[in-house]
Design a protein around this motif. Structure first.
Motif, mmCIF file in Angstrom:
data_model
loop_
_atom_site.group_PDB
_atom_site.id
_atom_site.type_symbol
_atom_site.label_atom_id
_atom_site.label_comp_id
_atom_site.label_asym_id
_atom_site.label_seq_id
_atom_site.Cartn_x
_atom_site.Cartn_y
_atom_site.Cartn_z
ATOM 1 N N ASN A 1 -5.336 131.056 40.158
ATOM 2 C CA ASN A 1 -6.556 130.866 40.965
ATOM 3 C C ASN A 1 -7.524 132.049 40.925
ATOM 4 N N THR A 2 -7.023 133.237 40.586
ATOM 5 C CA THR A 2 -7.903 134.422 40.609
ATOM 6 C C THR A 2 -8.046 135.047 39.223
ATOM 7 N N SER B 1 -13.685 126.854 43.992
ATOM 8 C CA SER B 1 -12.964 127.568 45.041
ATOM 9 C C SER B 1 -12.549 126.555 46.122
ATOM 10 N N LYS C 1 -7.823 132.375 46.545
ATOM 11 C CA LYS C 1 -9.183 131.827 46.452
ATOM 12 C C LYS C 1 -10.190 132.764 47.150
ATOM 13 N N ASN D 1 -13.464 134.296 45.419
ATOM 14 C CA ASN D 1 -14.825 134.318 45.976
ATOM 15 C C ASN D 1 -15.460 135.702 45.812
ATOM 16 N N PRO E 1 -19.264 130.504 43.470
ATOM 17 C CA PRO E 1 -18.037 129.859 43.895
ATOM 18 C C PRO E 1 -18.434 128.609 44.679
#
Ligand code: NDP
Length: 251
Positions: A118-119, A156, A177, A181, A200
């Motif tokens: 996710n990142t 996101s 998440k 952002n 995002p």
């Protein structure tokens, strides 16, 4: 209407990603759209769509394999023949609903897994595609900033929002998440001078494997909204945390 000619979408075999591919093709008829998947067995709809649309290229990529990014970029560069890309959508995401819900259940490997997908993946893939995004922006320099030039959409969630967090839990998903952002905001500032916009976006609570059947909107409604946000993306909304319905999400 701004038209992205060359597009990359990750996690395009099901859920929001698959619907993004469908609507991007219908709405923009791009020259090329590169749509990633991992397993042919759960990607039949995408592969069938690719067999029917010459401009859709299905590409195998596990976004955790950062050492495969260079090959992916080379593949995109040779197919697009130096035109660059105009839109990168980092859509792949992971939410382990079974674990990480409470502090007592925290598991380091599970937290790291969320971060990886996710990142780190959206950050590293954006880095990998930076030269092609720059080319896309330069090649369309007469157009206003936006998806007609070069833009990155980071999918996101409002679960990454600090201001909107009223229920706790879901540590891995939330914090990975939230970090995305911050990375997106940073990129929006760093890449603006290169003519690349970054946002995002919270796609809504969507009926997918991740969102579940109680979710509020369909993938069709979600993606119709996302494409409208993308069409209207400009220097004023660059770096803002947007929602699928065009409103701003709370950081
Ligand atoms: P789904 O669970 O339906 O689909 C997830 C997608 O991500 C699949 O294509 C999956 O591929 C892909 N993916 C997962 N892990 C990897 C990986 N390691 N490498 C490459 N691809 C991977 O989720 P949604 O369509 O609902 O979610 C899409 C995005 O929207 C996510 O980023 C999610 O966080 C976000 N979101 C969704 C919401 C919802 O209500 N549905 C709400 C808020 C945000 P595979 O099939 O191979 O597993």
């Amino acid at each position: 209407m701004a038209r992205p000619k060359n597009i990359v979408v990750t996690g395009a075999n099901r859920g929001i990603g698959l619907e993004l591919v469908k609507q991007l093709i219908t709405k923009f008829n791009p020259d090329n759209i590169f749509a990633t998947y991992r397993d042919p067995e759960n990607s039949k709809d995408l592969l069938q769509l690719a067999s029917q649309n010459g401009n859709l290229h299905a590409v195998i990529l596990d976004v955790r394999d950062t050492d495969k990014y260079a090959d992916f970029v080379t593949n995109v560069e040779s197919t697009t023949q130096g035109a660059g890309i105009n839109l990168l959508i980092n859509n792949s995401g992971f939410f382990n609903k079974e674990n990480n819900t409470s502090l007592s259940q925290l598991d380091k490997a599970d937290l790291m897994y969320h971060f990886e997908i996710n990142t780190l993946a959206p950050m590293m893939l954006t880095k990998a595609f930076l030269p092609l995004l720059e080319k896309g922006s330069k090649a369309n320099g007469s157009q206003p900033l936006g998806i007609g030039r070069a833009a990155v959409l980071q999918v996101s969630t409002n679960m990454g929002s600090i201001g909107d967090n009223t229920s706790g839990g879901a540590y891995g998903y939330r914090i990975s998440k939230t970090a995305l952002n911050q990375a997106s905001k940073n990129m929006s500032l760093d890449l603006l001078p290169k003519g690349i916009l970054v946002i995002p976006l919270h796609p809504g609570w969507v009926k997918t494997d991740m969102g579940g059947s109680n979710a509020l909107i369909t993938t069709e409604e979600c993606v119709t909204g996302i494409l409208s946000v993308l069409e209207n993306l400009n220097e004023d909304t660059n770096g803002h945390f947007m929602r699928f319905d065009g409103k701003e999400a709370l950081w």
